[in-house]
Design an enzyme around this catalytic site. Sequence first.
Site, PDB file in Angstrom:
ATOM      1  N   ARG A 172     -32.913 -30.519  13.148  1.00 50.92           N
ATOM      2  CA  ARG A 172     -33.831 -30.252  14.264  1.00 50.92           C
ATOM      3  C   ARG A 172     -34.190 -31.543  14.986  1.00 50.92           C
ATOM      4  O   ARG A 172     -34.684 -31.538  16.111  1.00 50.92           O
ATOM      5  CB  ARG A 172     -35.148 -29.608  13.773  1.00 50.92           C
ATOM      6  CG  ARG A 172     -35.048 -28.224  13.123  1.00 50.92           C
ATOM      7  CD  ARG A 172     -34.239 -27.263  13.907  1.00 50.92           C
ATOM      8  NE  ARG A 172     -32.848 -27.295  13.478  1.00 50.92           N
ATOM      9  CZ  ARG A 172     -31.846 -26.811  14.176  1.00 50.92           C
ATOM     10  NH1 ARG A 172     -32.054 -26.276  15.357  1.00 50.92           N
ATOM     11  NH2 ARG A 172     -30.597 -26.868  13.715  1.00 50.92           N
ATOM     12  N   GLN A 195     -25.890 -22.848   8.830  1.00 54.33           N
ATOM     13  CA  GLN A 195     -27.282 -22.571   9.158  1.00 54.33           C
ATOM     14  C   GLN A 195     -27.694 -21.157   8.777  1.00 54.33           C
ATOM     15  O   GLN A 195     -28.648 -20.609   9.318  1.00 54.33           O
ATOM     16  CB  GLN A 195     -27.525 -22.802  10.652  1.00 54.33           C
ATOM     17  CG  GLN A 195     -27.330 -24.258  11.046  1.00 54.33           C
ATOM     18  CD  GLN A 195     -27.694 -24.518  12.493  1.00 54.33           C
ATOM     19  OE1 GLN A 195     -28.812 -24.283  12.922  1.00 54.33           O
ATOM     20  NE2 GLN A 195     -26.738 -25.001  13.248  1.00 54.33           N
ATOM     21  N   LYS A 212     -24.502 -24.638  21.715  1.00 51.93           N
ATOM     22  CA  LYS A 212     -24.179 -23.239  21.498  1.00 51.93           C
ATOM     23  C   LYS A 212     -24.763 -22.335  22.588  1.00 51.93           C
ATOM     24  O   LYS A 212     -24.063 -21.493  23.152  1.00 51.93           O
ATOM     25  CB  LYS A 212     -24.737 -22.824  20.129  1.00 51.93           C
ATOM     26  CG  LYS A 212     -24.520 -21.394  19.788  1.00 51.93           C
ATOM     27  CD  LYS A 212     -25.429 -20.998  18.644  1.00 51.93           C
ATOM     28  CE  LYS A 212     -26.864 -20.954  19.135  1.00 51.93           C
ATOM     29  NZ  LYS A 212     -27.777 -20.358  18.160  1.00 51.93           N
ATOM     30  N   THR A 213     -26.033 -22.542  22.888  1.00 46.81           N
ATOM     31  CA  THR A 213     -26.677 -21.724  23.904  1.00 46.81           C
ATOM     32  C   THR A 213     -26.014 -21.907  25.251  1.00 46.81           C
ATOM     33  O   THR A 213     -25.835 -20.973  26.022  1.00 46.81           O
ATOM     34  CB  THR A 213     -28.164 -22.098  24.007  1.00 46.81           C
ATOM     35  OG1 THR A 213     -28.700 -22.185  22.691  1.00 46.81           O
ATOM     36  CG2 THR A 213     -28.931 -21.046  24.787  1.00 46.81           C
ATOM     37  N   ASP A 242     -24.946 -13.739  19.122  1.00 49.74           N
ATOM     38  CA  ASP A 242     -25.503 -15.058  18.822  1.00 49.74           C
ATOM     39  C   ASP A 242     -25.917 -15.103  17.349  1.00 49.74           C
ATOM     40  O   ASP A 242     -26.209 -14.068  16.760  1.00 49.74           O
ATOM     41  CB  ASP A 242     -26.725 -15.279  19.729  1.00 49.74           C
ATOM     42  CG  ASP A 242     -27.226 -16.709  19.673  1.00 49.74           C
ATOM     43  OD1 ASP A 242     -26.469 -17.574  19.188  1.00 49.74           O
ATOM     44  OD2 ASP A 242     -28.359 -16.953  20.116  1.00 49.74           O
ATOM     45  N   GLU A 243     -25.960 -16.281  16.774  1.00 48.41           N
ATOM     46  CA  GLU A 243     -26.403 -16.458  15.383  1.00 48.41           C
ATOM     47  C   GLU A 243     -25.697 -15.479  14.448  1.00 48.41           C
ATOM     48  O   GLU A 243     -26.304 -14.827  13.602  1.00 48.41           O
ATOM     49  CB  GLU A 243     -27.925 -16.239  15.264  1.00 48.41           C
ATOM     50  CG  GLU A 243     -28.765 -17.088  16.188  1.00 48.41           C
ATOM     51  CD  GLU A 243     -28.999 -18.501  15.696  1.00 48.41           C
ATOM     52  OE1 GLU A 243     -28.236 -18.946  14.808  1.00 48.41           O
ATOM     53  OE2 GLU A 243     -29.920 -19.149  16.202  1.00 48.41           O
TER      54      GLU A 243
END
Length: 760
Positions: free
Chosen positions: A616, A256, A33-34, A225-226
Site C-alpha cells: 500500500r 493479494q 490495474k484500474t 475485477d479482483e
Amino acid sequence: MNDFQKQLNARQWEAVSYCSGPSLVIAGAGSGKTRVLTYKIAYLLEMGVSPFQILALTFTNKAAREMRDRIAAIVGPEKSRHLAAGTFHSIFARILRREAAALGYDRDYTIYDETDTRSILKNIVRELGLNDKDYKSSKIAHRISMAKNSLILPDAYSADRELIQRDQRAQVGETHRIYALYQRRLQQANAMDFDDLLLNTYLLFYRFPEVLEHYRKRFAYILVDEYQDTNTAQFRIIRQLAPPEANLCVVGDDSQSIYGFRGAEIGNILNFQQVYPTARLIKLEQNYRSTRNIVGAANSIISHNQGRIPKEVYVAEEKEDGAPLQIIEAYSDKDEALRVARQIIGMRGRQANYDEIAVLYRTNAQSRSFEEAFQNANIPYRMYGGLSFYQRKEVKDVIAYLRCIVNPNDEEALVRIFNYPARGIGETTVRKLRAAAAEHDVPLWDVVQAPLDFGADINRGTQTKVAAFAALLQSFQKVVEATGAYEMAVRVVEETGIKRDLLSDDSPEAQARRENVDELLNSIRTFEADQLEEQGRELALLSDYLPQVALLTDQDRRDDGSPKVSLMTIHAAKGLEFGVVFVVGLEEELFPAASARYNPREMEEERRLFYVAVTRAERLCFLTYAKARWMYGQMQYGAPSPFLAEIDSRFVRKASDFARPERAASPKPAAQPTPVRLRRLSPLEQSRPATIEQPRQRDAIAIGSGTLRVGTRVEHERFGRGTVVSLEGSGISAKARIAFEGSGEKNLLLKFAKLKVLDV
DNA sequence: CAAAATGTGGTTTTT
DNA sequence: CCACATTTTG
C-alpha cells in the site's frame, strides 16, 4: 485510440486491446490495474461496442463507482451511462428482481443483512430445541454461508456425509436441518440474504437456459475485477455467462487473495487457464506506486509462499530507491501508538500530510491505542470499519419501516418495528402472533391484520393496538406505488412517531441519532434526484431505493474531506495507496493470527495479507511491534512476527533503541537508523517469548479440580482434551500452555479457562 | 418495560 | 479489559 496506447505501457496496452476471446490479466501490486480496466472499457466503447453489451463486475461499490466515473471522464457520460458496471451483488440483485417470478419470489424481495440472518437462525435453533451454546448463530451462519458460496443447497447438504460428519465433529450436526428451515423462512418472507443473490442467480441460469441465453447474448464483453477474490458461486456464474471462447477478461493478483476465510477460492485464478484453455495470459509486473525498497521488500515477503503464479514485480529504472522499511520496536501497545504518533508529528508537512498516512492493523481491536495516542497528540484521524452507519439502531429502524411497506412479508423488519416507537405491543404479544403465524403457516403480516382469525390469544386492549399498527402500515402501503421514496421516508419518520421519539430526548446521543436519521433522509433525497436525472424517470420509488441501500457499506459514505490519518484493517486497505504506511502489531500470535499458525494454507493467506499491507505504501513503510500487549485484561508477552525475518535484509532497517523519533522542530531528519541484519530466530528463541519481565515458570499450580503439572491431562469445554506443556505466573495471572488434541497449542489464563483435570 | 446485574467470549468481513 | 447479549430486578 492511438491516445490510449500512448498512455499505457506495452503490457497494459496488450491487456486493453486484446478483446477477442478470454484473457487473464495478472496485475501485480501498483501495476495500473484500474487503469487497464477503465481504458479497456473505454476502448470497447470507442470501437463501437454498445454499453449495453458490457458487463463489468467488481467487489465494492466504490470500485464500481470509480470505474464508471473514470470511464465517463474518457468517453463522456452519454456513452458510459448504460454500462452494467457494478458489484456482483448489485448487478445480480437487479437481474433477480427482473426474473424473480421464475424462482418463486416477488420482484420486491427484501435483501436480508447478517443481523436478519442471525435473528432467524436464533429462532430456528430455539424452535428445534437445540442448545444455543453449540449452535451459535455466528457459527451456523458461517457454515450456511460457506455452503451457499459453494452452491450446495439444503438437500445436497443433508445428503453430503462428509459435511454432516464435519458438522458433527463441531457439535453442530443439525446444521443441515437449520439450513433447510432457514431457506424456507427466507422464501416465506420474500427475502434473500447476500449469498442468495449469487446462489439464486446461479440457479436461475441453471434452471432456465433461455434466461441464461438472453444474458449471454446481451453481455458480449465481460470484465471481472479482483478475480482472486471470487468464490465458487461467482466463478460458476461467470462460467455460465462466459463460455470457453467468450470475451471474458478477468483481472486480479493471486498474491493479494486475502478473503479465503470468507469462501474466496484462490484456485479460481490459479486454474483459470484450465477452464479457459485459449485464454491469453498477460502479466502486469511493472510497479508504478512504490519505491524500489518497498517493492523489493514485498517481493521477498511473497516469495515465501508456494503455489503462486510466477511473476516478478519490478520498478521502473527512473524510480528512486527510497528509504528502507523501518522496523520499530515498542515496549507495549501504548508505546507503539505513541511512537507512531511521534513519527507522524515528525514528518508532518515535510514528508507527508495527514491524508497521505495510514496505520494498518490486523484486527480492529488494535485501533484503540492509536485513537488515544492520536487524540493526545492532536493528530486528526479517520477510522474505517467499526459499526456502519447503516447498522445504527435509528437508521435500521427507519429502514425497517420502509422495508415493511414495500414487502409486508419481511418478518424481520416487522418484528423490529412492532413496538418502536413504543406502542404497548410487548414481547408476549409478538410471541403469540408469531406462534399463530407459524401454526397456520402464513406470513406474520396476515396474522397482524387479523389476529383473531388465526386464533391469536390476545386481550382486547392489545387487539386495538395491533389493529392501529396494522392500519398505520396499510396507510403507507396504499400510497407507496405512487409516492416518491423521499416523501415516503419523511412521512414515515413523522407519522410513526419516530420524529417525536427522537425529539423527546435532548441528550448528545439523541442529537447524534437525529443527525443520522437526517443523513439517511438526505441520502434518499439524493438517490431520488440521481434517479430522476440519470434514468429520466418521473418517480423514484422506495422499491428502487431499498435494494441498493441494502448493499451499501460504511465505505460508501463520504466524509468531510479534511486531511486525516487513516486507521483501518489491512483488509479494508486493499486497493488503496498511501504515501506513508505503518503496519503495526507485527507480533507472533497477532500477525500472523495465532489460529493460522498450524495451517499452512492460512499462513500463506496471512503472508499475502502482509504483502498487501506493505504494497500500500508509496514512499515510506514502517513496521512496528510491541514486546508486550494489553489484551483481554492481561499483559500478553510475545515475540516479533516471524514475517519480519522473511524480509530480505537489504530492504529493512531496525531503528536503534536509542534513536529518538524525529522532532518536528529539527531541520533535518534524525540520524539514519542503524542497519540491523534480521536473522531467523532459532527454535529456542522462538519458543521463549521476548519478555521484559518474564513471568516465573512454575512446576505446579492448583486449580479447582486438581493440580496442574507439566504433562497433566486436562479437558477444556471448547478445545477438548489436552496436555499441559508449561505453567507460569501465579494468582490471577497464572497461565498454562496446553497442547490440545486437534486444536493445537493454546496459552490459557487459568483465571478464565475452566479446566478439568482428567488423570490423577 | 427499561435499567441494572450478570454472563460471555474476544480474526479478518468488499456484499 | 470491554463490548455485547441475556437475565434479573424495580
